[in-house]
Scaffold this active site. Structure first.
Site, short mmCIF file in Angstrom:
data_model
loop_
_atom_site.label_atom_id
_atom_site.label_comp_id
_atom_site.label_asym_id
_atom_site.label_seq_id
_atom_site.Cartn_x
_atom_site.Cartn_y
_atom_site.Cartn_z
N MET A 54 30.27 22.66 -12.79
CA MET A 54 30.42 23.86 -13.63
C MET A 54 29.57 25.00 -13.08
O MET A 54 29.34 26.00 -13.77
CB MET A 54 30.06 23.56 -15.08
CG MET A 54 31.00 22.53 -15.70
SD MET A 54 31.13 22.64 -17.48
CE MET A 54 29.43 22.38 -17.95
N HIS B 13 23.21 19.19 -7.68
CA HIS B 13 24.57 19.39 -7.15
C HIS B 13 24.57 19.29 -5.62
O HIS B 13 25.47 18.70 -5.03
CB HIS B 13 25.10 20.78 -7.54
CG HIS B 13 25.23 21.02 -9.01
ND1 HIS B 13 24.44 21.92 -9.69
CD2 HIS B 13 26.07 20.50 -9.94
CE1 HIS B 13 24.79 21.94 -10.96
NE2 HIS B 13 25.77 21.10 -11.14
#
Ligand code: AMP
Length: 296
Positions: free
Chosen positions: A30, A37
């Site tokens: 997102m 990430h």
């Protein structure tokens, strides 16, 4: 790096890549990318020929009153981070394309999604599974990588891929933490200085629980009350939503902790929801759940 917005352009790239016999590894996000990430992206690199990262703040997984409107959005910085980490395709579909007027099909799971976050966020996992199914159809990955930070989510996606015969291998990568143990999250930026100072209590309580387990204690109720006590001590402002010992496969509470038990915490610090978890004796269940090694 290819920067793709349109769904058909994404599908065309994937089809051509598959036709060329090359393996696609997918990391859905997102955005507001952080080192957690990036670690997934780096893991993904070793699992195939091309890494696709998607950025989509999925409206259907946020409940009323949750942080959809204020969720951090930083398209440019995220695109540059992906470029810097040699991502092959940066896919950023629009909400209008993903959910055009008249959209009415959702993916719902009825068992593993019930406890933990599922019980506190009605409809959340329905939104997650729906968007991940959509993304899998568009990106057509051979392998997808999810973070253990959201262990219930990763487990559910594994189940969806299996039950719906999606042919996607779902891998789970270890949680990346700040130096003080706090699990990295795009939401950590919401924390005040006082809350930020208390937030590592969750990780600390879980590390304590692991030590207690490794010293031979097995009683789940006792271990969970140790966790609650640690959280109360180190994070007096945290309101615990749940502390549970679950069988990771079935996502059901256990009486005795054992290899493959998930110890999971959900808490609120002010308006911010934090979650964290550990898997006990993870090495013994790694193959079964597609866990990527800690140091790899
Ligand atoms: P999000 O952007 O929060 O939806 O997360 C995208 C992916 O990154 C999910 O698979 C998350 O589980 C994973 N992720 C988020 N934070 C971390 C972290 N601290 N360590 C490892 N993976 C993470």
């Amino acid at each position: 790096m290819r920067d793709i917005e349109h769904l058909e352009a994404m599908r065309a790239w994937s089809q051509a890549t598959r036709r060329a016999g090359e393996r696609i590894v997918f990391v859905p996000t997102m955005g507001a990318l952080h080192a957690g990430h990036i670690a997934l992206i780096q893991r993904a690199r070793g699992l195939g020929d091309h890494v696709v990262v998607s950025l989509f703040v999925n409206p259907t997984q946020f409940g009323p009153g949750e942080d959809f409107d204020r969720y951090p959005r930083m398209l440019e910085a995220d695109r540059e981070a992906c470029r810097a980490h040699a991502v092959d395709v940066f896919f950023r579909p629009s909400a209008e394309a993903m959910y055009p007027p008249g959209h009415s099909v959702y993916v719902q799971e009825d068992r593993l999604s019930q406890p933990l976050c599922g019980a506190r966020r009605p409809g959340h996992f329905r939104g997650v599974l729906t968007v991940v199914a959509q993304l899998f159809n568009l990106v057509q990955p051979h392998t997808a990588v999810f973070g253990q930070k959201d262990a219930q989510q990763a487990r559910l996606i594994q189940q969806m891929a299996r039950d719906l015969h999606m042919g996607v291998e779902v891998r789970m990568a270890p949680t990346v933490r700040e130096a003080d143990g706090l699990a990295m999250s795009s939401r950590n930026r919401y924390l005040s200085a006082v809350q930020r100072a208390q937030a590592p209590a969750l990780a600390r309580a879980l590390a304590h629980a692991r030590a207690v387990y490794e010293a031979g204690r097995r009683d789940a109720a006792e271990i969970c009350s140790e966790i609650r006590a640690q959280c109360a001590r180190w994070a007096p402002e945290a309101a615990l939503e749940y502390v549970e010992a679950m069988d990771f496969d079935r996502m059901e509470p256990v009486d005795q902790c054992a290899p493959g038990t998930l110890l999971a915490i959900g808490a609120r610090l002010g308006a911010t929801r934090l979650i964290d978890n550990i898997l006990l004796d993870a090495g013994t269940v790694a193959d079964r759940f597609g866990l990527l090694p800690e140091d790899g």
